[in-house]
Design an enzyme around this catalytic site. Structure first.
Site, mmCIF file in Angstrom:
data_model
loop_
_atom_site.group_PDB
_atom_site.id
_atom_site.type_symbol
_atom_site.label_atom_id
_atom_site.label_comp_id
_atom_site.label_asym_id
_atom_site.label_seq_id
_atom_site.Cartn_x
_atom_site.Cartn_y
_atom_site.Cartn_z
ATOM 1 C CE LYS A 288 82.240 83.221 -27.218
ATOM 2 N NZ LYS A 288 82.050 84.481 -27.591
ATOM 3 N N PRO B 125 91.405 82.193 -22.062
ATOM 4 C CG PRO B 125 93.460 83.742 -21.636
ATOM 5 C CD PRO B 125 92.984 82.394 -21.399
ATOM 6 C CE1 TYR C 57 91.050 88.155 -31.246
ATOM 7 C CE2 TYR C 57 91.843 86.374 -29.964
ATOM 8 C CZ TYR C 57 91.118 87.369 -30.027
ATOM 9 O OH TYR C 57 89.946 87.640 -29.022
ATOM 10 C CE1 TYR D 245 87.367 86.892 -30.483
ATOM 11 C CE2 TYR D 245 85.760 88.846 -30.597
ATOM 12 C CZ TYR D 245 87.045 88.369 -30.550
ATOM 13 O OH TYR D 245 87.877 89.099 -29.889
ATOM 14 C CG HIS E 3 86.625 96.075 -32.035
ATOM 15 N ND1 HIS E 3 87.640 95.480 -31.406
ATOM 16 C CD2 HIS E 3 86.597 97.458 -31.862
ATOM 17 C CE1 HIS E 3 88.472 96.441 -30.959
ATOM 18 N NE2 HIS E 3 87.836 97.611 -31.257
HETATM 19 C C1 DHB Z 1 91.230 90.846 -24.529
HETATM 20 C C2 DHB Z 1 91.391 89.453 -24.101
HETATM 21 C C3 DHB Z 1 90.975 88.252 -24.577
HETATM 22 O O1 DHB Z 1 91.121 87.207 -24.003
HETATM 23 C C4 DHB Z 1 90.746 88.397 -26.144
HETATM 24 O O2 DHB Z 1 90.280 87.281 -26.653
HETATM 25 C C5 DHB Z 1 90.371 89.514 -26.672
HETATM 26 C C6 DHB Z 1 90.801 90.626 -25.997
HETATM 27 C C7 DHB Z 1 91.520 92.099 -23.862
HETATM 28 O O3 DHB Z 1 91.636 91.866 -22.782
HETATM 29 O O4 DHB Z 1 91.424 93.316 -24.411
#
Ligand code: DHB
Length: 397
Positions: A303, A299, A207, A391, A78
């Site tokens: 990270k 989440p 997001y 990121y 990505h």
């Molecule tokens: C996923 C989980 C995340 O916390 C994130 O920021 C991006 C992707 C995932 O499970 O695909």
């Protein structure tokens, strides 16, 4: 009591998740033996749905250290993400901003690769162990006692002990309270996570900030997608029918561009509670903590796994030096080096979370301010670059 079978090793590792297995793998490459003791069976770990994004250096570590190059074949590169707010998407171009990408490659696949590599290399990894306890921690021969998967009493004696045993770490509890500081932050929301049998709705992750709260549109394969939406921590998954889930997700990404998610059969529903947590220092004598045992992040920004792998890399390097020089003082470097990254990741995860989620008591001011913040990020090269840098992951030092 029947006699325990005793195994002698250099590094005893409690926890066979990504941190423990990666550490064991890197140590083996440096000629250092270890034993890994894990409570869950391999199957249990493989069946747990976890996050799915790897930083650039996590991918390099898997490939260059010889774990596997499957991530390059089966993972998806990505080159950016979409931040969506006010009903439109704004792309953060990681490649254009910092020349880096992330890879969509689930933690479960990382675990499978590590477990296979450890098996291939003849490692001593014990899954399905019960009653695990640490003994003689402050001696020069600390031990791990446990009952193995066949019900046999076992003991591993080691020079160094590593607690890579997850957020409910037993090892962490062994550090006397005056010797550790713990930092917490709770959040008044959680994520409702689903796996759905549908084609992807977008080429990269979305997001999304919305009046109804946050949503994240992620992926797994061409036919299975992972999505999340902000919910109450006490939310009951059974109160959510498929129709209601899709309606909520569609509403949270709706906008003037007419974005619609591809819907399909929902095969998994879970509520993920989250918090920020750090335990300092990450060392107590000859015991070192790694991964979730020492820190958890919310989440948003994915990270957690990346931090666990980064801990393993730093710890392997220092343990190798400590063993070669026969000098445990080398390990003094571990905690400050690992924590420098941990706190940057804590900030980033907290920042992404607070910028994108709706607080239960949010006023109109709070929401307008978030929109101002999001605009500052996407309209400014400096703002977008910070996001892209964090990121895709800070360079490994
Ligand atoms: C996923 C989980 C995340 O916390 C994130 O920021 C991006 C992707 C995932 O499970 O695909």
């Amino acid at each position: 009591m029947t006699q325990r079978s005793v195994t002698r090793t250099t590094v005893g590792i409690v926890g066979g998740g990504p941190a423990g297995l990666m550490l064991s793998h890197l140590l083996a490459r440096a000629g250092i033996d270890s034993v890994v003791v894990e409570r869950r069976t391999r199957r249990e770990i493989e069946e747990t749905v976890r996050a799915g994004i790897l930083e650039r250096d996590s991918v390099r570590l898997l490939v260059d250290s010889g774990v596997s190059d499957r991530v390059l074949r089966e993972g998806h590169e990505h080159r950016g993400i979409d931040l969506r707010f006010g009903g439109t998407s704004h792309r953060i171009d990681f490649q254009g901003l910092v020349g880096a990408s992330t890879w969509l490659y689930p933690q479960t696949a990382v675990f499978v690769d590590l477990a296979e590599a450890r098996e291939r290399d003849g490692a001593d990894v014990r899954y399905g162990c019960a009653d695990t306890a640490v003994v003689d921690l402050t001696s020069d021969r600390p031990g791990i006692r446990f009952t193995d998967a066949d019900g046999v009493g076992q003991e591993v004696r080691c020079d160094f002990l590593v607690g890579a045993d997850g957020s409910r770490s037993m090892c962490r509890q062994e550090v006397p309270e005056p010797e550790r500081r713990q930092f917490f932050r709770e959040y008044p929301f959680a994520w409702f996570g689903i796996l759905a049998e549908a084609p992807p709705s977008a080429p990269e992750l979305i997001y999304s900030h919305s009046a109804r709260g946050f949503a994240l549109i992620s992926q797994r394969t061409e036919t299975v997608q992972r999505m999340y939406f902000q919910c109450d921590p006490e939310e009951d998954v059974d109160a959510w029918s498929e129709d209601r889930i899709w309606e909520e997700l569609q509403a949270r990404v709706a906008g003037e561009d007419g974005l619609r998610l591809n819907e399909g059969l929902i095969v998994d529903k879970t509520v993920l509670r989250f918090r920020s947590f750090v335990c300092e220092p990450m060392r107590y004598g000859n015991m070192l903590l790694a991964g979730d045992a020492a820190h958890t992040v919310p989440p948003t920004g994915a990270k957690g796994l990346n931090l666990a792998l980064a801990d393993a890399r730093v710890l392997a390097e220092l343990l190798e030096r400590a063993v070669r020089k026969n000098d445990p003082d080398v390990l003094d470097e571990y905690s400050p080096r690992a924590l420098a990254r941990v706190w940057k990741a804590q900030h980033f995860s907290y920042w992404m979370t607070s910028m994108l989620h709706r607080l239960p008591e949010a006023s109109d001011f709070d929401v307008r301010r978030q929109l101002g913040e999001l605009s500052s990020v996407v309209e400014s090269r400096a703002g977008s670059t910070y996001l892209a840098e964090a990121y895709t992951g800070w360079p490994s030092l």
